[in-house]
Design an enzyme around this catalytic site. Structure first.
Site, PDB file in Angstrom:
ATOM      1  N   ASP A 176       0.821  -1.212   0.000  1.00  0.00           N
ATOM      2  CA  ASP A 176       0.000   0.000   0.000  1.00  0.00           C
ATOM      3  C   ASP A 176       0.858   1.267   0.000  1.00  0.00           C
ATOM      4  OD1 ASP A 176      -2.320   1.482   0.022  1.00  0.00           O
ATOM      5  OD2 ASP A 176      -2.565   1.400   2.192  1.00  0.00           O
ATOM      6  N   ASN A 227     -10.988  -2.929  -5.481  1.00  0.00           N
ATOM      7  CA  ASN A 227     -10.227  -1.968  -6.297  1.00  0.00           C
ATOM      8  C   ASN A 227     -10.873  -1.687  -7.659  1.00  0.00           C
ATOM      9  OD1 ASN A 227      -7.007  -3.083  -5.016  1.00  0.00           O
ATOM     10  ND2 ASN A 227      -8.177  -1.281  -4.428  1.00  0.00           N
TER      11      ASN A 227
END
Ligand code: IPE
Ligand code: MG
Length: 259
Positions: free
Chosen positions: A30, A78
């Site tokens: 991330d 996502n």
């Protein structure tokens, strides 16, 4: 491993002197977007830099006693990102495998991509299947790439597979145990992760390995994924080594103290 456990020197007292068992480390990759933003770059370049960080991390892992590495590349959530960014993320496995699959194969790495195939282009599915087939004979190191993966989706899929077995007469509801259920998960071939690392300062699982995380140690690091490398991985494992893992039990000294 089993032989070691049965040896006369093993057991609670002798264990600390032995080599520690190899680790399964999971990483939420991330911070790509923030890394790019800080540099005034498009997010796509953050994702590309993230692939370089993955390469560094994979090559550092075996020397740190890691045998299984599971990385979160694209979640079932996502898809809600802008189409151009989704397209960029969908192109990353190709970028990674084109540059690295020959080396991974040569170095004994078995690659698996865990996650739903539905939604991926036929080209991407073929690329993934080829990478898996090409490295299927390897067993020195296991790299699981979670792509179009969600922990809840995987649990739902496992439940569906078990229900199908019941409907087809291959299984009975009363047979279902945690172990049997886990055998239907995408991670069935790997041990549970020992540690889940999340860089970038965020402190949540974001639907990663929900079932498997039951007794994983969580380590959060203030570094953005594109900057990640051997030193950060080593630091995370030092934090992990200082943790007291009890799996719901108590340590031997406390049993004695209580008695
Ligand atoms: C990680 O970086 C890549 C994926 C989640 C696919 P992000 O894109 O989440 O980066 P931030 O969180 O916006 O910095
Ligand atoms: Mg993020």
């Amino acid at each position: 491993m089993a032989a070691e456990e049965n040896s006369p020197s093993a057991g609670a007292q002798g264990r600390s002197a032995e080599a520690p068992p190899p680790l399964h480390v999971a990483v939420v990759m991330d911070g790509n977007g923030r890394w790019a933003k800080r540099r005034g770059l498009p997010r796509s370049l953050g994702h590309r830099a993230g692939v370089e960080a993955l390469k560094r991390t994979v090559s550092a892992a075996p020397d740190l006693n890691i045998r299984w590495l599971t990385v979160f590349g694209f979640s079932t959530e996502n898809w809600s990102r802008p189409a151009a960014e989704v397209a960029e993320l969908m192109a990353l496995p190709k970028r990674y495998f084109e540059s690295d699959i020959a080396r991974l194969e040569r170095e004994g790495v078995r690659v698996r991509v865990i996650g739903r195939r539905e939604g991926l282009s036929p080209e991407l599915v073929k690329l993934v299947e080829d990478a898996q087939a090409r490295t299927a004979h390897n067993d020195r190191f296991f790299l699981n790439i979670a792509f179009n993966y969600g922990g809840q989706a995987d649990i739902a899929d496992a439940a569906r597979r078990f229900a199908e077995d019941v409907a087809a007469g291959r299984a009975r509801p009363e047979e279902l145990t945690e172990q049997l259920f886990a055998s239907h998960l995408a991670t069935a071939d790997s041990p549970a992760p020992d540690v889940i690392i999340r860089p970038s300062g965020e402190q949540r699982l974001s639907n990663f390995l929900l079932w498997e995380a039951a007794y994983a140690e969580l380590v959060f690091q203030d570094v953005l994924w594109p900057d990640y490398g051997a030193e950060h991985l080593k630091a995370a494992l030092q934090v992990f080594a200082g943790r007291d893992r009890r799996y719901g039990a108590v340590v031997a000294d406390d049993v004695l103290a209580a008695g």
